[in-house]
Enzyme design. Sequence first.
Site, PDB file in Angstrom:
ATOM      1  N   ASP A  12       0.924  -1.177  -0.006  1.00 45.03           N
ATOM      2  CA  ASP A  12       0.028   0.097   0.080  1.00 45.03           C
ATOM      3  C   ASP A  12       0.926   1.190   0.028  1.00 45.03           C
ATOM      4  O   ASP A  12       1.577   1.387   1.267  1.00 45.03           O
ATOM      5  CB  ASP A  12      -0.890   0.180   1.301  1.00 45.03           C
ATOM      6  CG  ASP A  12      -2.072   0.913   1.095  1.00 45.03           C
ATOM      7  OD1 ASP A  12      -2.116   1.618   0.253  1.00 45.03           O
ATOM      8  OD2 ASP A  12      -2.769   1.110   1.947  1.00 45.03           O
ATOM      9  N   ASP A 102      -3.394   2.496  -5.736  1.00 46.73           N
ATOM     10  CA  ASP A 102      -2.120   2.498  -4.848  1.00 46.73           C
ATOM     11  C   ASP A 102      -2.040   1.443  -4.053  1.00 46.73           C
ATOM     12  O   ASP A 102      -1.186   1.446  -3.184  1.00 46.73           O
ATOM     13  CB  ASP A 102      -2.197   3.648  -4.098  1.00 46.73           C
ATOM     14  CG  ASP A 102      -3.405   4.023  -3.170  1.00 46.73           C
ATOM     15  OD1 ASP A 102      -4.310   3.340  -3.535  1.00 46.73           O
ATOM     16  OD2 ASP A 102      -3.426   4.906  -2.425  1.00 46.73           O
ATOM     17  N   GLU A 103      -2.783   0.191  -4.314  1.00 40.34           N
ATOM     18  CA  GLU A 103      -2.406  -1.011  -3.375  1.00 40.34           C
ATOM     19  C   GLU A 103      -2.945  -2.050  -3.998  1.00 40.34           C
ATOM     20  O   GLU A 103      -3.796  -2.127  -5.058  1.00 40.34           O
ATOM     21  CB  GLU A 103      -3.276  -0.464  -2.189  1.00 40.34           C
ATOM     22  CG  GLU A 103      -4.875  -0.716  -2.222  1.00 40.34           C
ATOM     23  CD  GLU A 103      -5.713  -0.702  -1.092  1.00 40.34           C
ATOM     24  OE1 GLU A 103      -5.463  -1.281  -0.079  1.00 40.34           O
ATOM     25  OE2 GLU A 103      -6.415   0.247  -0.780  1.00 40.34           O
TER      26      GLU A 103
END
Length: 397
Positions: A12, A102-103
């Site tokens: 993350d 983003d993860e």
Amino acid sequence: MPERRSTILHADLDAFYASVEQRDDPRLRGRPVAVGGGVVLAASYEAKRQGVRTAMGGRQARALCPGLIIVRPRFDAYVEASKAVFELFRRTTPQVQGVSIDEAFLDVAGLHRIDVPPLQIGARLRDWVRDEVGLPITVGVARTPFLAKVASRVAKPDGLLLVPPDAEEAFLHPLPLEQLWGVGEITAAKLHAYGLWTAGDVAALPQSVLTGTLGPAAGRHLYAVVHGQTPATVITGRPRGSIGAQRAIGHGPHEDEFVRAALLGLVDRVCRRMRTGHRTARTVVLRLRFEDYTKATRSRSMPQATASGEQIAAAALHLLDSAAPLIRSRGITLVGIALTGLESDEFYQMVLPLDGPDHSGLDAALDGVSARFGTAALRRASLLRTGDGFAAPQLPD
């Protein structure tokens, strides 16, 4: 019984939008930064430590953090950074489940005979992201995706944490309920009213009490969560079900034309991404957030799946017009668009343009310009602010 091992990574990126801005502008490093305008879309950890949070109004954020630097979002830069990071995920293992821009979850179980242990894989991945993309990332390592996600939450920012299978309860039970993935403010408040504050407090209750308090589905899920009974697999290869974008426009009042222009800008961006992925969409979803922080959605399905920016824009504007009474009475602070019912364009059924001109060539031309010169090369005139664009002298007749 197969051996229980911690082979799931949750990776993350930390304060993603703000970290990209700090990476690209050295003057912002180590300083409190918020990305947004009227509403905060993301905040650096320097700003978070002073109380700045996502979805907070800009005025409130400045009051909490007088030295706050607010920068306008650069979504193209965030997409490029995300692509670079996901390439590193896939360099690590083909078993990657993207969760958001983003993860992602990474399953490294198949690497146990040919690579280093999972904790070292996580450390190496963090080094790669820092050295090759220039961003901080936190990695949680555990037996299940749920536990890996919680581990990365606990380890933030810029951390690495392993939860061994024989220490899951010792890790999980002392945590406040708000740390558990899927426990929101409303659920947490309801449990607090019964004197329940940690995962261990909930784990001491029978499942029947939780289902009676939270309802059958939520109760069973939370019982599974606190007892380590969540699924242990990463899901890969599932076609993406939707694609969308949103824009915070701050507190109003806003002119109708401004809101329409913001929505059309989002339609252009989402349609371009959809066509780049060789997909079509059947349903358009409009998302709105109001001054009182309530939300509303409207959706419209089309007779045929389409990749036409013109058709999708028309559907989006129709939905916006239908929500006009709510917008006038509550005020609007955010507008968003999502396309669902995505299908491959390989077997796209073309519709004859009997009711007007065929603009598919225009879509292709715009996509070509964006691919060659960047997505910022073209913008709707209605989205230009004073001083934007260019002026060309007129030639004499």
